[in-house]
Design a protein around this motif. Structure first.
Motif, mmCIF file in Angstrom:
data_model
loop_
_atom_site.group_PDB
_atom_site.id
_atom_site.type_symbol
_atom_site.label_atom_id
_atom_site.label_comp_id
_atom_site.label_asym_id
_atom_site.label_seq_id
_atom_site.Cartn_x
_atom_site.Cartn_y
_atom_site.Cartn_z
ATOM 1 N N ILE A 108 -60.096 40.415 28.757
ATOM 2 C CA ILE A 108 -60.082 39.763 30.066
ATOM 3 C C ILE A 108 -58.654 39.391 30.433
ATOM 4 O O ILE A 108 -57.935 38.811 29.642
ATOM 5 C CB ILE A 108 -60.958 38.500 30.049
ATOM 6 N N LYS A 109 -58.268 39.722 31.639
ATOM 7 C CA LYS A 109 -56.937 39.358 32.111
ATOM 8 C C LYS A 109 -56.965 37.934 32.629
ATOM 9 O O LYS A 109 -57.966 37.475 33.156
ATOM 10 C CB LYS A 109 -56.496 40.302 33.224
ATOM 11 N N LYS A 110 -55.846 37.238 32.483
ATOM 12 C CA LYS A 110 -55.771 35.847 32.908
ATOM 13 C C LYS A 110 -56.000 35.720 34.408
ATOM 14 O O LYS A 110 -56.643 34.788 34.864
ATOM 15 C CB LYS A 110 -54.416 35.260 32.531
ATOM 16 N N ALA A 111 -55.499 36.656 35.180
ATOM 17 C CA ALA A 111 -55.662 36.599 36.630
ATOM 18 C C ALA A 111 -57.134 36.697 37.022
ATOM 19 O O ALA A 111 -57.555 36.100 38.008
ATOM 20 C CB ALA A 111 -54.870 37.711 37.289
ATOM 21 N N GLU A 112 -57.919 37.438 36.269
ATOM 22 C CA GLU A 112 -59.335 37.568 36.579
ATOM 23 C C GLU A 112 -60.103 36.308 36.207
ATOM 24 O O GLU A 112 -61.126 36.010 36.804
ATOM 25 C CB GLU A 112 -59.927 38.759 35.832
ATOM 26 N N GLU A 113 -59.623 35.567 35.215
ATOM 27 C CA GLU A 113 -60.308 34.363 34.769
ATOM 28 C C GLU A 113 -60.121 33.205 35.737
ATOM 29 O O GLU A 113 -60.987 32.358 35.857
ATOM 30 C CB GLU A 113 -59.791 33.933 33.395
ATOM 31 N N GLU A 114 -58.980 33.157 36.416
ATOM 32 C CA GLU A 114 -58.671 32.034 37.283
ATOM 33 C C GLU A 114 -59.481 32.100 38.568
ATOM 34 O O GLU A 114 -59.636 33.147 39.159
ATOM 35 C CB GLU A 114 -57.183 32.021 37.624
ATOM 36 N N GLU A 115 -59.997 30.944 38.972
ATOM 37 C CA GLU A 115 -60.676 30.830 40.249
ATOM 38 C C GLU A 115 -59.776 30.054 41.183
ATOM 39 O O GLU A 115 -59.115 29.110 40.773
ATOM 40 C CB GLU A 115 -61.978 30.048 40.096
ATOM 41 N N GLU A 116 -59.761 30.447 42.425
ATOM 42 C CA GLU A 116 -58.977 29.700 43.394
ATOM 43 C C GLU A 116 -59.800 28.507 43.848
ATOM 44 O O GLU A 116 -60.929 28.650 44.306
ATOM 45 C CB GLU A 116 -58.627 30.578 44.591
ATOM 46 N N ILE A 117 -59.235 27.322 43.691
ATOM 47 C CA ILE A 117 -59.927 26.095 44.054
ATOM 48 C C ILE A 117 -59.206 25.488 45.246
ATOM 49 O O ILE A 117 -57.999 25.276 45.208
ATOM 50 C CB ILE A 117 -59.953 25.108 42.874
ATOM 51 N N ASP A 118 -59.950 25.229 46.290
ATOM 52 C CA ASP A 118 -59.369 24.686 47.509
ATOM 53 C C ASP A 118 -59.794 23.228 47.651
ATOM 54 O O ASP A 118 -60.883 22.934 48.141
ATOM 55 C CB ASP A 118 -59.825 25.505 48.718
ATOM 56 N N ILE A 119 -58.931 22.315 47.178
ATOM 57 C CA ILE A 119 -59.205 20.884 47.262
ATOM 58 C C ILE A 119 -58.095 20.240 48.069
ATOM 59 O O ILE A 119 -56.916 20.476 47.810
ATOM 60 C CB ILE A 119 -59.265 20.246 45.861
ATOM 61 N N ASP A 120 -58.475 19.424 49.031
ATOM 62 C CA ASP A 120 -57.489 18.705 49.828
ATOM 63 C C ASP A 120 -57.014 17.501 49.021
ATOM 64 O O ASP A 120 -57.723 16.509 48.883
ATOM 65 C CB ASP A 120 -58.103 18.257 51.153
ATOM 66 N N LEU A 121 -55.818 17.612 48.447
ATOM 67 C CA LEU A 121 -55.304 16.560 47.575
ATOM 68 C C LEU A 121 -54.857 15.322 48.336
ATOM 69 O O LEU A 121 -54.600 14.282 47.730
ATOM 70 C CB LEU A 121 -54.151 17.105 46.729
ATOM 71 N N THR A 122 -54.778 15.409 49.653
ATOM 72 C CA THR A 122 -54.364 14.254 50.445
ATOM 73 C C THR A 122 -55.551 13.498 51.031
ATOM 74 O O THR A 122 -55.363 12.466 51.672
ATOM 75 C CB THR A 122 -53.429 14.688 51.590
ATOM 76 N N ALA A 123 -56.762 13.983 50.808
ATOM 77 C CA ALA A 123 -57.955 13.332 51.350
ATOM 78 C C ALA A 123 -58.199 12.002 50.643
ATOM 79 O O ALA A 123 -58.013 11.888 49.431
ATOM 80 C CB ALA A 123 -59.166 14.236 51.189
ATOM 81 N N PRO A 124 -58.618 10.985 51.382
ATOM 82 C CA PRO A 124 -58.887 9.677 50.766
ATOM 83 C C PRO A 124 -59.979 9.735 49.698
ATOM 84 O O PRO A 124 -59.907 9.031 48.694
ATOM 85 C CB PRO A 124 -59.339 8.803 51.929
ATOM 86 N N GLU A 125 -60.978 10.596 49.892
ATOM 87 C CA GLU A 125 -62.051 10.716 48.899
ATOM 88 C C GLU A 125 -61.514 11.255 47.580
ATOM 89 O O GLU A 125 -61.945 10.839 46.505
ATOM 90 C CB GLU A 125 -63.163 11.651 49.404
ATOM 91 N N THR A 126 -60.561 12.177 47.667
ATOM 92 C CA THR A 126 -59.965 12.753 46.464
ATOM 93 C C THR A 126 -59.178 11.690 45.709
ATOM 94 O O THR A 126 -59.255 11.603 44.479
ATOM 95 C CB THR A 126 -59.042 13.931 46.831
ATOM 96 N N GLU A 127 -58.436 10.873 46.434
ATOM 97 C CA GLU A 127 -57.662 9.807 45.797
ATOM 98 C C GLU A 127 -58.582 8.795 45.119
ATOM 99 O O GLU A 127 -58.325 8.360 43.993
ATOM 100 C CB GLU A 127 -56.773 9.108 46.821
ATOM 101 N N LYS A 128 -59.677 8.433 45.787
ATOM 102 C CA LYS A 128 -60.632 7.485 45.202
ATOM 103 C C LYS A 128 -61.253 8.057 43.932
ATOM 104 O O LYS A 128 -61.403 7.354 42.931
ATOM 105 C CB LYS A 128 -61.734 7.150 46.205
ATOM 106 N N ALA A 129 -61.614 9.327 43.977
ATOM 107 C CA ALA A 129 -62.214 9.969 42.805
ATOM 108 C C ALA A 129 -61.216 10.024 41.653
ATOM 109 O O ALA A 129 -61.568 9.751 40.500
ATOM 110 C CB ALA A 129 -62.690 11.372 43.162
ATOM 111 N N ALA A 130 -59.966 10.355 41.952
ATOM 112 C CA ALA A 130 -58.941 10.429 40.908
ATOM 113 C C ALA A 130 -58.723 9.064 40.267
ATOM 114 O O ALA A 130 -58.624 8.955 39.036
ATOM 115 C CB ALA A 130 -57.635 10.959 41.491
ATOM 116 N N LEU A 131 -58.665 8.020 41.072
ATOM 117 C CA LEU A 131 -58.478 6.669 40.530
ATOM 118 C C LEU A 131 -59.667 6.251 39.664
ATOM 119 O O LEU A 131 -59.488 5.624 38.612
ATOM 120 C CB LEU A 131 -58.268 5.668 41.662
ATOM 121 N N ALA A 132 -60.866 6.599 40.085
ATOM 122 C CA ALA A 132 -62.053 6.259 39.304
ATOM 123 C C ALA A 132 -62.048 6.984 37.962
ATOM 124 O O ALA A 132 -62.329 6.385 36.914
ATOM 125 C CB ALA A 132 -63.314 6.612 40.088
#
Length: 68
Positions: free
Chosen positions: A27-51
């Motif tokens: 398996i090639k590393k490029a095939e294993e990786e999934e592209e994840i689209d997360i808005d890192l500036t969203a308030p919900e993301t910040e709350k989840a990270a802090l928790a």
């Protein structure tokens, strides 16, 4: 009850020997990786990270206290 079948060979895409990892067909590393689209500036993301960080810190503190 289900029993583990230990006689089945590894899947074709799994390397059973460390030397086989670099060979073609693995398996090639490029095939294993999934592209994840997360808005890192969203308030919900910040709350989840802090928790998550808070729970992890409490876990580490309990782990340290119990081993002392």
């Amino acid at each position: 009850m289900s029993e583990l079948n230990t006689k089945t060979p590894p899947a074709a895409n799994q390397a059973s020997d460390p030397e086989e990892k670099g060979k073609p067909g693995s398996i090639k590393k490029a095939e294993e990786e999934e592209e994840i689209d997360i808005d890192l500036t969203a308030p919900e993301t910040e709350k989840a990270a802090l928790a998550i960080q808070g729970k992890f810190r409490r876990f580490q503190k309990r782990k340290k206290d119990s081993s002392s």
